[in-house]
Design an enzyme around this catalytic site. Structure first.
Site, PDB file in Angstrom:
ATOM      1  N   GLU A 141       0.814  -1.222   0.000  1.00  0.00           N
ATOM      2  CA  GLU A 141       0.000   0.000   0.000  1.00  0.00           C
ATOM      3  C   GLU A 141       0.842   1.265   0.000  1.00  0.00           C
ATOM      4  O   GLU A 141       0.488   2.243  -0.676  1.00  0.00           O
ATOM      5  CB  GLU A 141      -0.947   0.000   1.208  1.00  0.00           C
ATOM      6  CG  GLU A 141      -2.154  -0.892   1.082  1.00  0.00           C
ATOM      7  CD  GLU A 141      -1.824  -2.368   1.288  1.00  0.00           C
ATOM      8  OE1 GLU A 141      -2.702  -3.216   1.020  1.00  0.00           O
ATOM      9  OE2 GLU A 141      -0.697  -2.663   1.726  1.00  0.00           O
ATOM     10  N   HIS A 210     -10.089  -5.546  10.192  1.00  0.00           N
ATOM     11  CA  HIS A 210     -10.774  -5.303   8.926  1.00  0.00           C
ATOM     12  C   HIS A 210     -12.102  -4.575   9.126  1.00  0.00           C
ATOM     13  O   HIS A 210     -12.919  -4.518   8.203  1.00  0.00           O
ATOM     14  CB  HIS A 210     -11.019  -6.619   8.185  1.00  0.00           C
ATOM     15  CG  HIS A 210      -9.769  -7.242   7.649  1.00  0.00           C
ATOM     16  ND1 HIS A 210      -9.781  -8.359   6.837  1.00  0.00           N
ATOM     17  CD2 HIS A 210      -8.471  -6.909   7.795  1.00  0.00           C
ATOM     18  CE1 HIS A 210      -8.543  -8.700   6.523  1.00  0.00           C
ATOM     19  NE2 HIS A 210      -7.730  -7.816   7.099  1.00  0.00           N
TER      20      HIS A 210
END
Length: 405
Positions: A141, A210
């Site tokens: 990322e 998450h």
């Protein structure tokens, strides 16, 4: 009244009812007395009873959280103009229209290419536009976010998809020190027209890592705009507006809203990135919310209407900056504010919104602002526990009744 009252999931009755403070809660309009029995409303809308909660004041949930009156559906959706899309399809349509309109628009992220993205927002774009404009990246990322920022500096308009918003914490340095500040630190020589988007929020038993809500993380970064979509209509309109903006924009999408269906116009439209949406006009109390909590608020609003209250519901949409024009006009009319968010209680969007309202509209308030937020705990994996960490419709009903008494 100067201090706002912030409430978590287990504190729906924190509003003081001391006789010495009742004058501060007096209404400028007559309001009904409270009444009702109790049962539990799950986040999927199903009703259950029991749980041995009758003796626990903190867990009392009010009846009729789903209104007995049905919405007027005399006009068939099939007869309305436009076309029906799920929310993720509306995002894709907005993205595809912008890629067709502007060859500088490109997409990058993990599995965004031939797989079509983790929630299929980019499905079908790679075969149409090629691997360079829909770029599959490694699981890195920080690298591909930095690459997107560099691409934006050269004149492209990249869209970064985070497979999950929680993963973008790995790119926090690029987002904060580069994305938000380069226009300033370069003396205006560079624009950073980049969109960072992806799924987040609570509700699919994805576990703590998450189920992140990163609004509170990014709100303090100078130079960043933040918006949250809640319907297919505003998802497409905000996507197109974010891509066309010369500022870096973070678009928050909720995992539980991707399959929400709505009929949207056939003609092109672009929404204002800094404008709130008036969902329901009212007179007694202003309820400010965004993203998934919009639907919890509307569920609670039906109950409140059946009890004789008239709430005004605003989807703030723009998380940074706030649309203080729309919010302020509502506060001047209702004189009471309830904020409902899925963000964490400490340092969340609700805390910033409370501070802004107190700063600009304090003299119009007849009562302290009530902020209903998620608990400051890691999101549990177990569905029943996960549900109890976020605000539920009965808590909104209880908070409004307390505020308007």
């Amino acid at each position: 009244m100067a201090a706002a009252i912030t409430q978590g999931v287990g504190a729906t009755t924190a509003l003081s009812s001391a006789n010495s403070k009742k004058s501060r809660f007096s209404s400028r309009k007559s309001l009904p007395d409270r009444k009702g029995t109790f049962f539990v409303v799950r986040c999927d809308g199903s009703l259950t009873s029991g749980f041995n909660l009758r003796d626990s004041r903190n867990h009392r949930l009010y009846a009729n959280a789903v209104a007995t009156k049905q919405d007027d559906k005399t006009a068939s959706t099939a007869s309305k103009p436009g076309h029906e899309l799920l929310l993720f399809e509306a995002l894709r349509e907005g993205l595809e229209e912008e890629m067709e309109r502007d060859p500088r628009v490109c997409v990058m992220g993990e599995d965004v290419g031939h797989y079509g993205g983790s929630y299929k927002v980019t499905k079908g774009l790679a075969p149409k536009y090629g691997d360079l404009r829909v770029l599959d990246t490694p699981i890195a990322e920080n690298s591909f976010t930095g690459m997107a920022i560099g691409a934006a500096m050269t004149g492209l308009r990249p869209i970064v998809e985070g497979m999950n918003m929680g993963f973008l914490l790995l790119a926090f340095n690029q987002i904060s020190n580069n994305c938000g500040m380069l226009h300033y630190t370069s003396g205006g020589q560079f624009k950073i027209p980049v969109v960072i988007r992806g799924p987040g929020g609570v509700g699919r038993q994805l576990g703590a890592e998450h189920s992140q809500r990163l609004e509170s993380y990014f709100q303090s970064i100078p130079g960043i705009q933040m918006v949250a979509c809640s319907t297919p209509y505003n998802a497409k309109g905000l996507m197109k507006a974010a891509i066309r903006s010369d500022n870096p924009v973070i678009l928050f999408e909720h995992v539980l809203l991707y399959n929400l269906k709505e009929r949207i116009p056939d003609e092109e439209y672009v929404l204002n990135l800094e404008e709130a949406e008036m969902v329901r006009p009212g007179e007694h109390v202003t309820i400010l919310t965004y993203s998934r909590m919009r639907y919890h608020v509307m569920q609670a609003a039906k109950t409140l209407v059946n009890k004789g209250y008239d709430p005004e519901v605003i989807d703030i949409r723009s998380l940074k900056p706030f649309d203080l024009y729309t919010i302020g006009n509502s506060v001047k009319k209702t004189h009471r504010v309830v904020i409902v968010e899925e963000c964490m209680r400490t340092g969340g969007i609700g805390a910033s919104l409370t501070a802004s309202i107190n700063e600009h509209f304090h003299d119009y308030l007849d009562a302290p602002i009530v902020c209903l937020s998620s608990q400051d705990v890691p999101t549990p994996y177990a569905g029943t526990l996960e549900e109890w960490t976020v605000v539920q419709p009965p808590q909104i009903v209880a908070a409004v009744e307390q505020l308007c008494q």
